[in-house]
Scaffold this active site. Structure first.
Site, PDB file in Angstrom:
ATOM      1  N   ARG A 104      -4.238  -9.866 -55.127  1.00  0.00           N
ATOM      2  CA  ARG A 104      -3.479 -10.385 -53.973  1.00  0.00           C
ATOM      3  C   ARG A 104      -4.122  -9.787 -52.734  1.00  0.00           C
ATOM      4  NH1 ARG A 104       2.961 -10.904 -53.017  1.00  0.00           N
ATOM      5  NH2 ARG A 104       2.485 -12.716 -54.319  1.00  0.00           N
ATOM      6  N   HIS A 131      -1.677 -19.939 -53.153  1.00  0.00           N
ATOM      7  CA  HIS A 131      -0.818 -19.149 -54.056  1.00  0.00           C
ATOM      8  C   HIS A 131      -0.630 -19.954 -55.352  1.00  0.00           C
ATOM      9  CE1 HIS A 131       1.837 -16.203 -55.480  1.00  0.00           C
ATOM     10  NE2 HIS A 131       2.885 -16.373 -54.701  1.00  0.00           N
ATOM     11  N   GLN A 134       2.211 -19.284 -58.103  1.00  0.00           N
ATOM     12  CA  GLN A 134       3.558 -19.738 -57.763  1.00  0.00           C
ATOM     13  C   GLN A 134       3.740 -21.216 -58.105  1.00  0.00           C
ATOM     14  OE1 GLN A 134       6.204 -17.742 -56.331  1.00  0.00           O
ATOM     15  NE2 GLN A 134       7.298 -19.535 -57.111  1.00  0.00           N
ATOM     16  N   ASP A 219       9.438 -22.201 -47.253  1.00  0.00           N
ATOM     17  CA  ASP A 219       8.916 -20.833 -47.353  1.00  0.00           C
ATOM     18  C   ASP A 219       9.232 -20.148 -46.017  1.00  0.00           C
ATOM     19  OD1 ASP A 219       7.498 -18.567 -48.144  1.00  0.00           O
ATOM     20  OD2 ASP A 219       5.517 -19.502 -48.034  1.00  0.00           O
ATOM     21  N   CYS A 259       9.709 -19.997 -52.861  1.00  0.00           N
ATOM     22  CA  CYS A 259       8.988 -19.027 -53.696  1.00  0.00           C
ATOM     23  C   CYS A 259       9.601 -17.637 -53.632  1.00  0.00           C
ATOM     24  CB  CYS A 259       7.516 -19.005 -53.317  1.00  0.00           C
ATOM     25  SG  CYS A 259       7.192 -18.449 -51.631  1.00  0.00           S
ATOM     26  N   ARG A 287       7.762 -17.392 -63.160  1.00  0.00           N
ATOM     27  CA  ARG A 287       6.488 -16.704 -62.875  1.00  0.00           C
ATOM     28  C   ARG A 287       6.025 -15.966 -64.123  1.00  0.00           C
ATOM     29  NH1 ARG A 287       5.077 -15.429 -57.655  1.00  0.00           N
ATOM     30  NH2 ARG A 287       3.180 -14.729 -58.677  1.00  0.00           N
TER      31      ARG A 287
HETATM   32  N1  NVA Z   1       3.772 -17.601 -47.642  1.00  0.00           N
HETATM   33  C1  NVA Z   1       4.291 -16.333 -48.101  1.00  0.00           C
HETATM   34  C2  NVA Z   1       4.501 -16.358 -49.573  1.00  0.00           C
HETATM   35  C3  NVA Z   1       5.071 -15.092 -50.156  1.00  0.00           C
HETATM   36  C4  NVA Z   1       5.201 -15.122 -51.634  1.00  0.00           C
HETATM   37  C5  NVA Z   1       3.339 -15.220 -47.703  1.00  0.00           C
HETATM   38  O1  NVA Z   1       2.135 -15.394 -47.807  1.00  0.00           O
HETATM   39  O2  NVA Z   1       3.819 -14.166 -47.279  1.00  0.00           O
HETATM   40  N1   CP Z   2       6.839 -15.404 -54.658  1.00  0.00           N
HETATM   41  C1   CP Z   2       6.107 -14.265 -54.697  1.00  0.00           C
HETATM   42  O1   CP Z   2       4.882 -14.274 -54.865  1.00  0.00           O
HETATM   43  O2   CP Z   2       6.845 -13.126 -54.610  1.00  0.00           O
HETATM   44  P1   CP Z   2       6.305 -11.641 -54.398  1.00  0.00           P
HETATM   45  O3   CP Z   2       5.693 -11.566 -53.034  1.00  0.00           O
HETATM   46  O4   CP Z   2       7.526 -10.792 -54.540  1.00  0.00           O
HETATM   47  O5   CP Z   2       5.284 -11.336 -55.466  1.00  0.00           O
END
Ligand code: NVA
Ligand code: CP
Length: 300
Positions: A104, A131, A134, A219, A259, A287
């Site tokens: 990540r 992502h 997800q 989101d 998500c 997930r």
């Molecule tokens: N769009 C959000 C998704 C978090 C799971 C982010 O990147 O923070």
């Molecule tokens: N939806 C998601 O990826 O959650 P986290 O940021 O908690 O991993």
């Protein structure tokens, strides 16, 4: 031979994606029945986190344990990655010791550079641009509640962000129609929209977009790394909140997804996210099952 990576959904064919989704539901059933299934005994997943996480970390770590393997958590704060060791060197070293790497991070180019120098599969657990993990869970969840998503109308409300980009990929692979409603200036990547224009439409009005939707997804307004834009985004996104009035324009049996983490009262109201048509908890749980199916697909 170079390993099979999962950097975006497009690393799977349409058939492979469907196979992973079906397998995810099978693995879920087996898990619920208490069936022990350990195809990854003695295998190790390295998990590199340069951004925060709850669901992603817990699901990958639990999934590896349930499969008889092990997961190692690495953050940039306490590994040499955070002290400037080149991505390419880190990839060669880490991949020489483990069976798969989950990352990540911020720029998508970073995970691409890691994958190019990795001797084992690399899984995208969120970048600024995509992502895909997800989406595995979201698509599994839709299928479990409503059957095939093919030909359905999915509406993305909000930022044209990493999740939105992965929805565009999913629309192409699973043949659904995606309408994206976002404020002017927050549209998704134009090249991606153009590439899949036969599946995707972009509007700047949420009410018009949501009409006859089978699935409504949103989101946060400000993603990780955009915290200093929060105040401006709250204003710019004010007419893109998913609330009861907006959901009433969708089909009667439309589902709601997010998500998570969610900001109740900002991008979604409490009465929508906590309504029976909201499947966010199944989406979060899936997930685990979807990523187990992915790990099995990549490693077995
Ligand atoms: N769009 C959000 C998704 C978090 C799971 C982010 O990147 O923070
Ligand atoms: N939806 C998601 O990826 O959650 P986290 O940021 O908690 O991993």
């Amino acid at each position: 031979m170079s390993p099979r990576h999962f950097l975006t959904l497009m690393d799977l064919s349409s058939d492979e994606l469907k196979q992973v989704l079906t397998r995810a539901s099978e693995l879920k059933k087996m898990h619920r029945e208490g069936t022990q299934y350990q195809p990854l005994k003695n295998r190790v997943l390295a998990m590199i986190f340069e951004k925060s996480s709850t669901r992603t970390r817990v699901s990958f770590e639990a999934g590896m344990a349930q499969f008889g393997g092990h997961a190692i958590f690495l953050s940039s704060r306490d590994s040499q990655l955070g002290r400037g060791e080149p991505i390419e060197d880190s990839a060669r070293v880490i991949s020489s010791m483990v069976d798969a790497v989950m990352i990540r991070t911020f720029e998508h180019s970073k995970i691409a550079a890691f994958a190019a120098n990795s001797s084992v599969p690399v899984i995208n657990a969120l970048t600024d641009d995509f992502h895909p993990c997800q989406l595995l869970a979201d698509m599994q969840t839709y299928q479990e509640h409503r059957g095939s998503i093919e030909g359905k109308k999915v509406v993305w409300v909000g930022d044209g962000n990493n999740m939105c980009h992965s929805y565009i990929n999913a629309a192409e692979l699973l043949n659904f129609n995606l309408v994206i409603a976002c404020p002017v200036g927050y549209e998704p990547n134009q090249q991606l929209v153009d590439k899949y224009a036969h599946r995707v439409a972009v509007l700047n009005n949420a009410q018009d977009a949501v009409k006859n939707a089978d699935l409504v997804v949103t989101d946060v307004f400000a993603s990780m790394g955009q915290e200093d834009e929060q105040e401006k985004r709250l204003q710019d996104f004010h007419s893109f909140q998913v609330n009861k009035a907006l959901m009433s324009l969708a089909n009667q049996d439309a589902l709601f997804m997010h998500c998570l983490p969610a900001h109740r009262g900002e991008e979604v109201t409490t009465d929508v996210i906590d309504h029976p048509d909201s499947v966010v908890w199944d989406e979060a749980e899936n997930r685990l099952h979807a990523q187990k199916a992915l790990l099995e697909f990549l490693l077995c």
